[in-house]
Write an enzyme that holds these catalytic residues in place. Structure first.
Site, PDB file in Angstrom:
ATOM      1  N   CYS A 124       0.813  -1.228   0.000  1.00 26.08           N
ATOM      2  CA  CYS A 124       0.000   0.000   0.000  1.00 26.08           C
ATOM      3  C   CYS A 124       0.841   1.271   0.000  1.00 26.08           C
ATOM      4  CB  CYS A 124      -0.933   0.016   1.200  1.00 26.08           C
ATOM      5  SG  CYS A 124      -1.918  -1.457   1.319  1.00 26.08           S
ATOM      6  N   HIS A 263      -3.489   6.847   3.733  1.00 28.26           N
ATOM      7  CA  HIS A 263      -3.876   5.588   3.084  1.00 28.26           C
ATOM      8  C   HIS A 263      -5.267   5.200   3.568  1.00 28.26           C
ATOM      9  CE1 HIS A 263      -3.964   1.710   1.406  1.00 28.26           C
ATOM     10  NE2 HIS A 263      -3.746   1.054   2.526  1.00 28.26           N
ATOM     11  N   ASN A 293     -10.062  -0.518   0.634  1.00 27.81           N
ATOM     12  CA  ASN A 293      -8.599  -0.415   0.539  1.00 27.81           C
ATOM     13  C   ASN A 293      -8.160  -0.878  -0.855  1.00 27.81           C
ATOM     14  OD1 ASN A 293      -5.842  -0.711   0.745  1.00 27.81           O
ATOM     15  ND2 ASN A 293      -5.880  -1.812   2.683  1.00 27.81           N
TER      16      ASN A 293
HETATM   17  N1  ACO Z   1     -17.859  -9.647  10.001  1.00 31.68           N
HETATM   18  C1  ACO Z   1     -18.200  -9.989  11.261  1.00 31.68           C
HETATM   19  N2  ACO Z   1     -17.289 -10.356  12.184  1.00 31.68           N
HETATM   20  C2  ACO Z   1     -15.997 -10.356  11.815  1.00 31.68           C
HETATM   21  C3  ACO Z   1     -15.585 -10.005  10.517  1.00 31.68           C
HETATM   22  C4  ACO Z   1     -16.580  -9.657   9.596  1.00 31.68           C
HETATM   23  N3  ACO Z   1     -16.280  -9.297   8.326  1.00 31.68           N
HETATM   24  N4  ACO Z   1     -14.237 -10.088  10.459  1.00 31.68           N
HETATM   25  C5  ACO Z   1     -13.811 -10.473  11.664  1.00 31.68           C
HETATM   26  N5  ACO Z   1     -14.882 -10.637  12.491  1.00 31.68           N
HETATM   27  C6  ACO Z   1     -14.886 -11.072  13.879  1.00 31.68           C
HETATM   28  C7  ACO Z   1     -13.643 -11.830  14.254  1.00 31.68           C
HETATM   29  O1  ACO Z   1     -13.768 -13.182  13.913  1.00 31.68           O
HETATM   30  C8  ACO Z   1     -13.605 -11.612  15.746  1.00 31.68           C
HETATM   31  O2  ACO Z   1     -14.499 -12.493  16.350  1.00 31.68           O
HETATM   32  P1  ACO Z   1     -14.135 -13.184  17.757  1.00 31.68           P
HETATM   33  O3  ACO Z   1     -13.999 -12.038  18.734  1.00 31.68           O
HETATM   34  O4  ACO Z   1     -15.306 -14.057  18.001  1.00 31.68           O
HETATM   35  O5  ACO Z   1     -12.850 -13.918  17.520  1.00 31.68           O
HETATM   36  C9  ACO Z   1     -14.174 -10.191  15.910  1.00 31.68           C
HETATM   37  O6  ACO Z   1     -14.903  -9.909  14.707  1.00 31.68           O
HETATM   38  C10 ACO Z   1     -13.130  -9.135  16.129  1.00 31.68           C
HETATM   39  O7  ACO Z   1     -12.088  -9.352  15.174  1.00 31.68           O
HETATM   40  P2  ACO Z   1     -10.836  -8.439  15.114  1.00 31.68           P
HETATM   41  O8  ACO Z   1      -9.916  -8.940  14.031  1.00 31.68           O
HETATM   42  O9  ACO Z   1     -10.257  -8.226  16.472  1.00 31.68           O
HETATM   43  O10 ACO Z   1     -11.506  -7.076  14.633  1.00 31.68           O
HETATM   44  P3  ACO Z   1     -10.854  -5.670  14.492  1.00 31.68           P
HETATM   45  O11 ACO Z   1     -11.584  -4.691  15.291  1.00 31.68           O
HETATM   46  O12 ACO Z   1      -9.343  -5.725  14.645  1.00 31.68           O
HETATM   47  O13 ACO Z   1     -11.154  -5.331  12.980  1.00 31.68           O
HETATM   48  C11 ACO Z   1     -10.033  -5.296  10.877  1.00 31.68           C
HETATM   49  C12 ACO Z   1     -10.648  -6.158  11.949  1.00 31.68           C
HETATM   50  C13 ACO Z   1     -11.115  -4.450  10.269  1.00 31.68           C
HETATM   51  C14 ACO Z   1      -9.433  -6.207   9.826  1.00 31.68           C
HETATM   52  C15 ACO Z   1      -8.943  -4.376  11.497  1.00 31.68           C
HETATM   53  O14 ACO Z   1      -8.086  -5.148  12.302  1.00 31.68           O
HETATM   54  C16 ACO Z   1      -8.121  -3.671  10.473  1.00 31.68           C
HETATM   55  O15 ACO Z   1      -8.613  -2.833   9.729  1.00 31.68           O
HETATM   56  N6  ACO Z   1      -6.810  -3.933  10.434  1.00 31.68           N
HETATM   57  C17 ACO Z   1      -5.914  -3.282   9.511  1.00 31.68           C
HETATM   58  C18 ACO Z   1      -5.976  -4.003   8.221  1.00 31.68           C
HETATM   59  C19 ACO Z   1      -5.275  -3.253   7.143  1.00 31.68           C
HETATM   60  O16 ACO Z   1      -5.155  -2.060   7.171  1.00 31.68           O
HETATM   61  N7  ACO Z   1      -4.846  -4.017   6.152  1.00 31.68           N
HETATM   62  C20 ACO Z   1      -4.356  -3.464   4.980  1.00 31.68           C
HETATM   63  C21 ACO Z   1      -2.919  -3.378   4.926  1.00 31.68           C
HETATM   64  S1  ACO Z   1      -2.486  -2.697   3.468  1.00 31.68           S
HETATM   65  C22 ACO Z   1      -1.769  -3.753   2.340  1.00 31.68           C
HETATM   66  O17 ACO Z   1      -0.565  -3.770   2.233  1.00 31.68           O
HETATM   67  C23 ACO Z   1      -2.662  -4.599   1.437  1.00 31.68           C
END
Ligand code: ACO
Length: 337
Positions: A124, A263, A293
């Site tokens: 990214c 980003h 993203n």
């Molecule tokens: N719908 C419903 N529930 C979900 C979903 C979904 N789509 N995805 C995950 N959950 C659940 C998980 O299973 C978890 O359940 P559990 O508590 O029973 O285990 C719960 O929701 C919380 O999951 P977390 O992963 O802790 O959720 P978080 O608040 O961290 O949000 C997210 C997840 C949105 C992915 C966040 O961590 C994030 O945005 N991280 C950064 C990702 C990013 O920027 N990536 C791009 C990098 S750029 C590149 O180089 C491509």
């Protein structure tokens, strides 16, 4: 014979952005569509990410196709003929193929017969890496006009059975012309990486470590894998640090930021950066709700949309800041003129 890249007169020039362009495909993937294919909800996606929809290309479309559309717009905006380009740099994690480079394919499509073309991969952060490389070539006097592109077709490496990742990513392309001519001046660029975080965000198969095989396909190893919460923590920290570094490099500080183009990965990461940098909402660009993203394309598309908004004034300091797989990060300060 055409002039080689290193034959131009070596002297110091300012590097400026003289044109921008972008393209996103028409097909919209809404949260309600994702509700039908994985166990998720619009409410969860919006509250955890801020994303309402993202775009997806048709099956027959590849990254170079959408990169070309963005490039043509940027060339038109800069009023530049493709034969005036000395270089084309494409940032992407979704090249059409391992080789030739996507940049060479764009070169062919637009007829930029005098350009040297190559790809870079910094996930990214890739578009700002391109800007930085272009800045160095322009400043050294080794090139006059460089086309930089961030383009991704992430829908083709996204696992639509994995709710952790499929809600996040979308397709798009953005481009800019970096030139010796007068335009939005690049005051600084700052790049960083930490390979120790290589397993937080990666695509396991299709390269020399795990070449494509029936087994890799059966194990869904051609799709993005991500430790979301670890990436989140890293992102929150690095957005502030990288912004401060780019500002420092041109003797500015937080209070000099007129506009931030972060980003577009997650609205919570953006809001956190906004808070840490003491910025109000009106000073921060957001389109993550519309496109999700788009990796290397995110900042590139955002830059073009900012340019088209015509909201910024002469002399405004605009900061671009990104983070991504690698891990990588990058930032840049641009003076709007
Ligand atoms: N719908 C419903 N529930 C979900 C979903 C979904 N789509 N995805 C995950 N959950 C659940 C998980 O299973 C978890 O359940 P559990 O508590 O029973 O285990 C719960 O929701 C919380 O999951 P977390 O992963 O802790 O959720 P978080 O608040 O961290 O949000 C997210 C997840 C949105 C992915 C966040 O961590 C994030 O945005 N991280 C950064 C990702 C990013 O920027 N990536 C791009 C990098 S750029 C590149 O180089 C491509």
């Amino acid at each position: 014979m055409r002039q080689g890249l290193f034959n131009l007169k070596a002297s110091q020039y300012a590097a400026s952005i003289i044109g921008t362009g972008s393209y996103v495909p028409d097909t919209v993937i809404s949260n309600s569509y994702l509700e039908e294919i994985v166990d998720t909800s619009d409410k969860w996606i919006v509250s955890r990410t801020g994303i309402k929809e993202r775009r997806k290309v048709l099956d027959e479309i590849a990254t170079s196709d959408i990169a070309t559309k963005a490039a043509i717009q940027a060339l038109n905006d800069a009023n530049l003929d493709p034969i005036e380009l000395d270089m084309i740099i494409v940032a992407t994690v979704t090249p059409d193929m391992a080789f030739p480079s996507t940049a060479c394919l764009v070169q062919k499509s637009i007829g930029a017969i005098n350009a040297t073309a190559f790809d870079i991969e910094a996930a990214c952060s890739g578009f700002i890496y391109c800007l930085s490389i272009a800045e160095q070539f322009i400043k050294s006097g080794s090139a006059n006009n460089i086309l930089v592109i961030g383009a991704e077709v992430l829908s083709k490496i996204t696992d639509y059975k994995d709710r952790n990742t499929c809600i996040l990513f979308g397709d798009g392309a953005g481009a800019a012309i970096v030139s010796k001519s007068k335009g939005y001046q690049i005051l600084s660029t700052y790049l960083g990486s930490d390979g120790n975080g290589c397993d937080l965000l990666y695509l396991p198969a299709g390269g020399s470590r795990n070449p494509a095989s029936i087994e890799t396909i059966n194990k869904s190893m051609h799709y993005i894998k991500m430790e979301g919460s670890e990436v989140f923590k890293f992102a929150v920290r690095i957005m502030e640090t990288a912004t401060e570094k780019a500002l420092e490099l041109c003797n500015l500080n937080k209070s000099d930021i007129d506009y931030l183009i972060p980003h577009q990965a997650n609205i919570r990461i953006i809001e956190n950066a906004m808070k840490r940098l003491d910025l109000t909402e009106d000073k921060v660009f957001v389109n993550v709700d519309k496109y999700g993203n788009m990796s290397a394309a995110s900042i590139a598309v955002a830059l073009d949309e900012t340019n088209k908004m015509k909201r910024l004034s002469n002399g405004d300091n605009v900061v671009l800041v990104a983070f991504g797989g690698g891990l990588t990060w990058a930032s840049s300060v641009i003076r709007w003129l």
